[in-house]
Design a protein around this motif. Structure first.
Motif, PDB file in Angstrom:
ATOM      1  N   ARG A  24       9.718  84.618  33.998  1.00 39.30           N
ATOM      2  CA  ARG A  24      11.082  84.514  33.479  1.00 39.30           C
ATOM      3  C   ARG A  24      11.515  83.045  33.423  1.00 39.30           C
ATOM      4  O   ARG A  24      12.079  82.582  32.427  1.00 39.30           O
ATOM      5  N   LYS A  25      11.226  82.310  34.482  1.00 34.70           N
ATOM      6  CA  LYS A  25      11.666  80.912  34.482  1.00 34.70           C
ATOM      7  C   LYS A  25      10.871  80.071  33.479  1.00 34.70           C
ATOM      8  O   LYS A  25      11.401  79.123  32.896  1.00 34.70           O
ATOM      9  N   GLN A  26       9.612  80.437  33.241  1.00 27.55           N
ATOM     10  CA  GLN A  26       8.855  79.727  32.195  1.00 27.55           C
ATOM     11  C   GLN A  26       9.429  80.051  30.823  1.00 27.55           C
ATOM     12  O   GLN A  26       9.493  79.191  29.948  1.00 27.55           O
ATOM     13  N   VAL A  59      19.989  82.189  47.233  1.00 27.29           N
ATOM     14  CA  VAL A  59      18.632  81.892  47.732  1.00 27.29           C
ATOM     15  C   VAL A  59      17.680  81.941  46.553  1.00 27.29           C
ATOM     16  O   VAL A  59      17.679  82.915  45.796  1.00 27.29           O
ATOM     17  N   LEU A  60      16.890  80.893  46.363  1.00 26.62           N
ATOM     18  CA  LEU A  60      15.901  80.866  45.279  1.00 26.62           C
ATOM     19  C   LEU A  60      14.576  80.312  45.781  1.00 26.62           C
ATOM     20  O   LEU A  60      14.523  79.197  46.279  1.00 26.62           O
ATOM     21  N   ASP A  61      13.563  81.105  45.658  1.00 27.83           N
ATOM     22  CA  ASP A  61      12.225  80.642  46.015  1.00 27.83           C
ATOM     23  C   ASP A  61      11.223  81.608  45.418  1.00 27.83           C
ATOM     24  O   ASP A  61      11.581  82.494  44.640  1.00 27.83           O
ATOM     25  N   HIS A 105      23.164  71.460  42.750  1.00 26.22           N
ATOM     26  CA  HIS A 105      23.106  71.927  41.366  1.00 26.22           C
ATOM     27  C   HIS A 105      21.756  72.575  41.103  1.00 26.22           C
ATOM     28  O   HIS A 105      20.729  71.883  41.116  1.00 26.22           O
ATOM     29  N   CYS A 106      21.764  73.878  40.870  1.00 28.89           N
ATOM     30  CA  CYS A 106      20.513  74.588  40.593  1.00 28.89           C
ATOM     31  C   CYS A 106      20.368  74.783  39.094  1.00 28.89           C
ATOM     32  O   CYS A 106      21.341  75.069  38.394  1.00 28.89           O
ATOM     33  N   VAL A 107      19.149  74.660  38.601  1.00 32.54           N
ATOM     34  CA  VAL A 107      18.892  74.762  37.164  1.00 32.54           C
ATOM     35  C   VAL A 107      19.210  76.163  36.630  1.00 32.54           C
ATOM     36  O   VAL A 107      19.426  76.331  35.429  1.00 32.54           O
ATOM     37  N   THR A 108      19.287  77.179  37.503  1.00 31.50           N
ATOM     38  CA  THR A 108      19.650  78.527  37.042  1.00 31.50           C
ATOM     39  C   THR A 108      21.169  78.642  36.841  1.00 31.50           C
ATOM     40  O   THR A 108      21.684  79.734  36.698  1.00 31.50           O
ATOM     41  N   LEU A 188      18.086  71.337  42.054  1.00 31.66           N
ATOM     42  CA  LEU A 188      17.707  71.711  43.431  1.00 31.66           C
ATOM     43  C   LEU A 188      16.232  72.068  43.597  1.00 31.66           C
ATOM     44  O   LEU A 188      15.749  72.153  44.723  1.00 31.66           O
ATOM     45  N   TRP A 189      15.501  72.284  42.487  1.00 31.18           N
ATOM     46  CA  TRP A 189      14.076  72.569  42.698  1.00 31.18           C
ATOM     47  C   TRP A 189      13.333  71.355  43.268  1.00 31.18           C
ATOM     48  O   TRP A 189      12.227  71.479  43.785  1.00 31.18           O
ATOM     49  N   LYS A 190      13.977  70.159  43.178  1.00 31.92           N
ATOM     50  CA  LYS A 190      13.375  68.952  43.769  1.00 31.92           C
ATOM     51  C   LYS A 190      13.568  68.904  45.287  1.00 31.92           C
ATOM     52  O   LYS A 190      13.017  68.020  45.951  1.00 31.92           O
TER      53      LYS A 190
HETATM   54 MO    MO Z   1      15.619  76.786  41.108  1.00 32.06          MO
END
Ligand code: MO
Ligand code: MTE
Length: 227
Positions: A24-26, A59-61, A105-108, A188-190
């Motif tokens: 989904r994220k791709q 929560v994202l992982d 800041h999350c990319v989602t 935030l994925w960084k």
């Molecule tokens: Mo993320």
């Protein structure tokens, strides 16, 4: 009527939750989801383009949330540094501690303002290990196999921390406790949860999401979501 005696051929195994999330994220990256086509000046605009404010902390992982006990915690800082170290949790807590307040800041799409953190500044870590002159990048490795990459100057900022407390409490396992990285001015994925190793390198090395369509630089005010 007779029943067909041959059993149905088993199909391919159903994709796991993890595979679905990655797919989904791709797809989002391919479609350019959430892009507004605008940029903003972080000095003037607090909420980056295309973001939405939340009050809770999602929560994202990738679905693996390793349990790292205080006794088992180790953090290696190595690669192109003068003085590589392996820090226990006690070592981390014995370094100078700082309080910090920043936004996430999350990319989602979600952003959360005014998070209160406690931890060790990236600059304290840099003083400790002293990167060599040819070090240009920092590769963050985590216990769940996750990786992400930063340029040394993105890591060497006053608001970048190794954090172990949020709102006065230890950071929970689901948010990457006991210790995670925080890079608040990038998506935030960084900010690697369950961090295990900070590797200083001369060459850049795209991490987990950077290899899957996400931007290498990840500045939310420039909408560097995908690339
Ligand atoms: Mo993320
Ligand atoms: N180790 C590790 N760190 C990670 C991730 C992950 O899957 N594993 N996901 C990243 C992503 S995509 C986001 S948005 C944030 C989410 O942090 P949170 O769950 O505390 O909100 O963690 C980042 N750090």
């Amino acid at each position: 009527m007779t029943e067909d005696p041959t059993p149905a051929k088993p199909g391919p195994p159903a994709p796991s939750r993890r595979e679905k999330l990655i797919t989904r994220k791709q797809d989002w990256a391919r479609e350019g989801r959430l892009l507004t086509g605008t940029t903003a000046d972080p000095q003037a605009v607090r909420l980056p383009p295309g973001q939405r404010l939340v009050q809770d902390w999602p929560v994202l992982d990738l679905g693996i949330q390793p349990e790292i006990t205080a006794a088992a915690f180790r953090l290696d800082l190595d690669g192109l540094v003068e003085a590589p170290v392996c820090l226990s949790l006690a070592d981390v807590l014995a370094l100078p501690q700082q309080d910090s307040r920043s936004d996430m800041h999350c990319v989602t799409q979600w952003s959360r303002y005014d998070n209160h953190w406690q931890g060790v500044s990236a600059r304290v870590l840099l003083d400790l290990v002293r990167p060599l002159a040819d070090a240009r990048h920092v590769i963050l490795h985590a216990h769940d196999g996750y990786t992400t990459n930063l340029r040394l100057e993105q890591f060497d900022q006053p608001d970048v921390f190794l954090v172990h407390r949020w709102e006065g409490r230890p950071i929970s396992r689901q948010h990457g406790g006991p210790v995670r990285v925080l890079v608040p001015r990038l998506y935030l994925w960084k900010s690697a949860k369950w961090v295990r190793r900070l590797e200083f390198t001369v060459a850049d090395r795209p991490g987990f999401w950077e290899e899957r369509g996400y931007h290498n630089n990840a500045d939310p005010w420039l909408e560097e979501r995908y690339g």
